[in-house]
Each structure stands twice: as C-alpha cells, then as structure tokens.
Design a protein around this motif. Structure first.
Motif, mmCIF file in Angstrom:
data_model
loop_
_atom_site.group_PDB
_atom_site.id
_atom_site.type_symbol
_atom_site.label_atom_id
_atom_site.label_comp_id
_atom_site.label_asym_id
_atom_site.label_seq_id
_atom_site.Cartn_x
_atom_site.Cartn_y
_atom_site.Cartn_z
ATOM 1 N N GLY A 298 0.814 -1.212 0.000
ATOM 2 C CA GLY A 298 0.000 0.000 0.000
ATOM 3 C C GLY A 298 0.843 1.255 0.000
ATOM 4 O O GLY A 298 0.365 2.335 0.354
ATOM 5 N N SER A 332 -5.955 -2.757 6.105
ATOM 6 C CA SER A 332 -5.604 -1.341 5.949
ATOM 7 C C SER A 332 -4.098 -1.108 6.046
ATOM 8 O O SER A 332 -3.604 -0.063 5.615
ATOM 9 C CB SER A 332 -6.321 -0.505 7.012
ATOM 10 N N GLY A 334 -1.790 -2.984 4.565
ATOM 11 C CA GLY A 334 -1.214 -3.169 3.237
ATOM 12 C C GLY A 334 -0.122 -4.201 3.099
ATOM 13 O O GLY A 334 0.643 -4.155 2.125
ATOM 14 N N VAL A 337 -2.092 -8.495 0.520
ATOM 15 C CA VAL A 337 -3.040 -7.989 -0.475
ATOM 16 C C VAL A 337 -3.345 -9.118 -1.453
ATOM 17 O O VAL A 337 -2.411 -9.733 -2.016
ATOM 18 C CB VAL A 337 -2.471 -6.764 -1.222
#
Length: 357
Positions: A298, A332, A334, A337
C-alpha cells in the motif's frame, strides 16, 4: 659643580655596565649548570651486552620498558645449568642445539663489570656463528627467557624481553647484565643459594620458523537482494522454502514459517536465511550483514529486521517475529493484499576467507 655632576654620571654608568656583565656571566653559568643536570638525568643504564656493537632489533635506551620479570612454576624447557660452587664467578655451558644452531649459556655470579653489571648476576646466551652459511647476510631471531631457581618458593625467577633478539655474525651474544642483585642472590635466606653453594640457572631459546600456512579474512559490501512473492499465503500451514538463490557469491534458501517459530509461534511470521550445503570449507566462518523485509503493497512503510551473524556452527539465521498475525489480518496496513505476501532479503555485506596455500 658641573664637573662633579658629570663625574657622578660616569661612575653610575660604569657601575651599571659592571652589574649587567656580572648578571650575564652568572646567567650563562646557571644555564650551563641546568643543561648539565638535565643531560645527566637523561642518561640511562644500559642493561644489555656488547654496547660497542650495533643493536639491530631495538635501541638499548628503550629496552628497559620491554623487560618482564616474575616468578614461575615451569622449569626451563631448553637448558638447565646447576652449579655446586661459587668459588668461580664466571661460567659457560657446553653447546646445546636449538633451531639447528649451537648455543652457549654464560653466567656471571658477580656480574659482568665490562657491561655495567657490577653488583648484579648477569646472564647471556651466545650463538655459534660458524653455523651461519653466509655470515654477511644470514640472521637468526630468537625469543629468550633466563631463569634462576628459588628453593624457598620452588619457583624460577624469570627475566625476558618482549621483543625478539637478532643474532648474526657480528652480534652473537645477547642477554641481561642486571638480572638480580648479587646481595639478594647470595643471601641464603632468599633461597637462590641452597645446600651451601648450590644454585641453578636456565634458559629458553625459542627460534620461530616462518609460517607455512595462513589465511586472510575480509568483508566486502554487497547490493544483492532477492524478492519473493508468496501466493495464497493464508492457506499455508507448512514451512515454505524458496528456490535456491545467489547472494554474495554463495547459494542460499529463504525459509518462511507461516505459523511462526520458537517464541513467535502462533503470533508472528518467522523467516530465515539458510546457507546451502558445500558453500563453506571446513572450519570456515562466514560473516553476513542482511536485512529481512515484508514489503508494504500500500506504499506505506515496510516491515524490516536487520542483523549481522556468523554462519559456521549454524547454517540458518533469521527472525522469529518478522511480522505479527494481527498486522497481516488488518487489510488497511497493506502487507497482505489479494492473499499475497511479498518478502525480500537484501545482503549488505559478506566475508571472504582466503587460505594459503
């Protein structure tokens, strides 16, 4: 009146010059005296033999700081010399062989006065220079230890130099002119003379040979790294090995333990870097500086561990708490994934050992 004034001035000026001259002469005498005193204080006793010869391995003025004395239990390992009379004050042994050369121990019970040893027992060792094939160039380096047996303590008073001694055709004799005060040696209460006039001396002559085997250890920096994407990570239950990878000229495997290892079991993902077999020689140790990462997908901060370790007794090193299960489950953050985990190993430095021959 004017003439009297001029005469007074003339006398005063003459007296002033006289005082200045006396002060100058006195100051020069004082300076000479101070200089002589300083030069006298700077003179050092010369404890070594043959002051007229050039001392090749060190200068005698600094040799005092390299002299070590003490009592030890171990007997001389090279040669022992027992004397049962002190009527004679100078002795020398038969030749004994060390390192392919013949040596002679010299003992001065009342000191070698020609070498400044008056009032002290003096001990020297002499090499037979006829053993030099090429007297103009050949030289022998030796470590020397001299001994005097102490009957009271059942130990040997030992004196040695921390430096090596250089023998050649022009410098055949080395030793100490001031080993032990004669008064101390000859007082029966001190234990150096026993059973009337008996005493024992000894010497260790160690002639080191040049080394034939050696090794050189060095560490070089590296920028090698390997990135590994692990698919369907949440479904893995067994340890997972990467393909064989090359880092720093060595072959490795990355081991990922999804369930955690050791203290990290059930709470963290653990990761290790394993050195492949046949990548080091027997008794070789390889030092590595390495970073383990879990890459953040992320674009946030990666999770990273860095350490320096030795591979030798162990072929596997790593971290048991690389990243927690909670951080993986939190989408959240990251790290995990589409159920894919990306790990990376970056090698920053690795050692190399070269062996000769």
């Amino acid at each position: 009146m004017k003439n009297h004034y001029r005469n007074t001035i003339s006398i005063s000026v003459a007296y002033l010059f006289l005082c200045l001259f006396i002060t100058y002469v006195s100051s020069q005498s004082l300076i000479r005296q101070i200089t002589d005193d300083v030069n006298t204080n700077l003179k050092e006793d010369v404890p070594y033999v043959q002051k007229h010869q050039e001392i090749l391995s060190r200068h005698y003025n600094v040799s005092n700081s390299k002299t070590v004395t003490g009592m030890r239990n171990r007997r001389p390992s090279t040669y022992s010399y027992k004397i049962e009379t002190n009527v004679v004050d100078k002795f020398e042994t038969r030749p004994f062989t060390v390192g392919g050369y013949n040596w002679i121990l010299h003992v001065y019970l009342n000191g070698n006065t020609k070498d400044g040893g008056a009032g002290y027992v003096s001990l020297y060792v002499e090499i037979d220079k006829s053993g030099f094939v090429d007297s103009a160039h050949q030289e022998v380096y030796a470590d020397l230890r001299f001994y005097i047996f102490n009957r009271n303590e059942r130990k040997y008073f030992t004196i040695q130099d921390t430096d090596v001694w250089r023998f050649d055709a022009f410098n055949t004799m080395w030793g100490f002119s001031k080993v032990l005060p004669v008064d101390t040696f000859k007082d029966p209460k001190n234990g150096y003379l026993y059973n009337g006039e008996h005493c024992e001396f000894g010497v260790d002559v160690i002639v080191p040979t040049p080394f034939e085997e050696s090794e050189t250890f060095s560490i070089s920096s590296s920028s090698d790294k390997y990135t590994w994407t692990i698919q369907k990570f949440s479904t893995l239950s067994k340890d997972l090995y990467s393909p064989v990878i090359s880092l720093g000229g060595k072959k490795w495997n990355i081991l990922v333990v999804p369930a955690g290892s050791g203290s990290g079991r059930g709470k963290y993902v653990s990761m290790f870097l394993q050195l492949s077999t046949n990548q080091r020689r027997a008794y070789e140790y390889i030092y590595v500086q390495v970073k383990f990462r879990v890459l953040n997908q992320g674009k946030l901060s990666n999770r990273e561990r860095e350490f320096g370790v030795w591979y030798g007794r162990s072929y596997s090193w790593g971290t048991v708490d690389l990243i927690s299960f909670d951080d993986l489950r939190d989408s959240s953050k990251g790290f995990l994934v589409n159920d894919a985990l990306i790990v990376e190993v970056q090698l920053e430095a690795i050692s190399t050992t070269k062996y000769f021959p």
